[in-house]
Design an enzyme around this catalytic site. Structure first.
Site, PDB file in Angstrom:
ATOM      1  CG  ASP A 144      44.851  35.665  45.467  1.00 25.07           C
ATOM      2  OD1 ASP A 144      45.177  36.363  44.484  1.00 25.07           O
ATOM      3  OD2 ASP A 144      43.679  35.602  45.900  1.00 25.07           O
ATOM      4  CD  GLU A 209      41.399  37.663  40.602  1.00 29.67           C
ATOM      5  OE1 GLU A 209      40.580  37.829  39.673  1.00 29.67           O
ATOM      6  OE2 GLU A 209      41.674  36.530  41.072  1.00 29.67           O
ATOM      7  CG  ASP A 236      44.207  41.997  35.734  1.00 25.35           C
ATOM      8  OD1 ASP A 236      45.165  41.224  35.947  1.00 25.35           O
ATOM      9  OD2 ASP A 236      43.291  42.165  36.560  1.00 25.35           O
ATOM     10  CG  HIS A 482      39.272  28.589  39.623  1.00 25.13           C
ATOM     11  ND1 HIS A 482      38.350  29.445  40.182  1.00 25.13           N
ATOM     12  CD2 HIS A 482      40.356  29.363  39.351  1.00 25.13           C
ATOM     13  CE1 HIS A 482      38.838  30.681  40.231  1.00 25.13           C
ATOM     14  NE2 HIS A 482      40.068  30.631  39.726  1.00 25.13           N
TER      15      HIS A 482
END
Length: 522
Positions: A144, A209, A236, A482
């Protein structure tokens, strides 16, 4: 001194004190100088003799290159957006699952790979190893992405996957579809060449997530727990390769995050009597709340440099700084307080050395001429590894210091445990070796992930969780997270595929070699 006069005794004492101080200063300067000239905590294990394994070379043909780039672009074009905990683009998530099967036919058809869908949209892969005595590891990424508007000032539409000047633009190119696609592409290439791992491994692709991973990662973990799985390490997202981000550092830095900060989302609220604005009280609910928020902003939590892994970060990098910074970085036993004060002056480095406080929402008022009966603010805190959630809440309460302000914890959790990064830490050293084999010009250091990842849900399965992907960032790239114009270079995405291709093979070693020099603390 029995026969000396009082003034003479004082002069003798002062001279002796000054001589002692001079000798002590000279000794400290000598120790600091020797340490500056000799400190290189990253030297030992790289000189050791590693166990020989059979390598499949990471040769990428032109056709394969075209294929992997086309696949990444198509992945970006599927808008797998998580808007909130109650809203996701489920149609896109389902489409993405079908796309993965088309993009990686060998992964999904190979008898060497077991695949299952978890919570409808997350994916779990198990690749058994030929030696079942070796503890498996796990690679994580998430499908996502955060929202992006087509009306924003992007150089290319955020879900176009358009290539401009050797960069692929789109939401997810650095968070985190480059890892999703890079991991599976590396496995696809390995399987096409007949590879069977010696050490088994899992791949977990979460679908939520960006909204805490409460359906994807958590249910993958529950499934593995029910099967009694223990992991040698987990890898990760979280860190990257920072080029030019640290002033005075001669080399790019690969920052492998060995922990991540905790988080608290706190609501402050004030309730008061409403009334007409023509007859206002001395303080309104807004004024009371504004005072509380101002006190929080003007009284940040203390600098904790040296109490978390950030001290190790700079000691690992010290030998790569130029003078005079090299002198300070090599002697943090002496200069840690000074460096901590320097770092708090910059928002980027301030986030490393303390628990940060950010007022992110403020709501009040119902009409222009009505005294507001209620006001609320949301405060987001990212908790330094040396503090706990409870300590932060107590600090907030004592700083606000107003019974009229109600303080409520909405969500929160403590910082993650510190993963090992010494010369016995298998996962850390395998990641480090893979990096240095590919990028010998890069310095490698442990660090703190200031955001949060799906990996925080995996602490019950492994004590060693690392957060890193070899995505390169220059200072101007950090705001793309973002933000606008998220992008990755074509070259860097190819490097990511090769990194996982090599990492999977490097993990086939049974154990680490003995350190070349036991005095080095890696």
């Amino acid at each position: 001194m029995a026969g000396l006069s009082a003034p003479l005794k004082v002069r003798v004492f002062v001279k002796l004190a000054l001589l002692g101080s001079a000798l002590l200063s000279a000794a400290l300067l000598l120790v600091a100088t020797v340490r500056t000239l000799t400190l290189d905590v990253s030297a030992g294990l790289q000189l050791a003799r590693w166990e020989t394994i059979h390598y499949i070379p990471p040769d990428i043909s032109r056709a394969q290159r075209e294929r992997l780039l086309a696949s990444l672009k198509e992945a970006v074009q599927i808008p797998t957006v998580s808007f909130s905990e109650d809203e996701q683009n489920l149609t896109a998530l389902e489409e993405f699952g079908h796309f993965l099967r088309r993009a990686f036919p060998t992964v999904f058809s190979s008898p060497r790979v077991q695949h299952e869908v978890v919570s409808n949209y997350s994916h779990l892969f198990w690749v058994p190893g030929s030696d079942p005595t070796l503890e498996p590891y796990m690679l994580l990424a998430h499908i996502d992405v955060v929202p992006a508007s087509e009306t924003d000032s992007w150089d290319a539409p955020p879900f176009s996957g358009k290539e401009i000047d050797e960069f692929i633009y789109g939401r997810g190119t650095i968070d985190d579809k480059q890892s999703v696609m890079g991991i599976l592409q590396a496995l696809e290439f390995l399987l096409e060449r007949g590879y069977t791992p010696r050490r088994g491994f899992y791949i977990g692709l979460g679908h939520d997530e960006e909204i805490e991973g409460s359906n994807g990662a958590i249910n993958i973990v529950k499934l593995l727990q029910s099967r009694g799985v223990r992991l040698a390490f987990v890898l990760d997202e979280g860190g990257g390769i920072l080029d030019g981000v640290f002033n005075g550092l001669e080399n790019p830095v690969a920052m492998i995050s060995v922990t991540e900060k905790g988080k608290a989302t706190v609501k402050l609220s004030v309730t008061s009597q409403p009334g007409h604005s023509s007859m206002p009280p001395t303080e309104t609910s807004i004024g009371i709340l504004a005072g509380a928020v101002t006190r929080l902003e003007k009284n940040p939590l203390p600098v904790l440099f040296g109490y978390g892994p950030e001290r190790d970060t700079f000691e690992h990098l010290a030998h790569k700084f130029g003078f005079p910074l090299k002198f300070f970085m090599s002697n943090l036993w002496l200069f840690a307080p000074l460096l901590g004060r320097m770092m708090q002056s910059n928002p980027g480095t301030n986030a490393i050395v303390r628990t940060t406080t950010a007022v992110t929402m403020f709501n009040a008022g119902v009409k222009t001429n009505i005294i507001p009966p209620y006001a609320e603010a949301i405060v987001n805190l990212r908790i330094h590894p040396a503090q706990t959630l409870q300590e932060v809440l107590e600090f907030m309460s004592s700083t606000v210091d107003d019974e009229r302000v109600k303080i409520e914890l909405i969500t929160g959790f403590d910082p993650l445990p510190l993963s090992s990064f010494d010369d016995k830490a298998f996962g850390y050293q395998i990641i480090k070796k893979t990096l240095l084999d590919m990028f010998p010009q890069v310095s490698v250091a442990p660090g703190v992930c200031v955001g949060n990842t799906d990996s925080r849900h995996y602490t019950s399965l492994s004590k060693d969780i690392y957060r890193f992907a070899p995505t390169w960032f220059k200072p101007s790239d950090l705001k793309r997270f973002h933000g606008l114009n998220e992008r990755i270079s074509v070259k860097n995405y190819e490097e990511i595929v090769v990194f996982y291709f090599q990492l999977i093979q490097n993990c086939d070693r049974q154990k680490l070699p003995e350190s070349h020099n036991s005095e080095h603390d890696l």
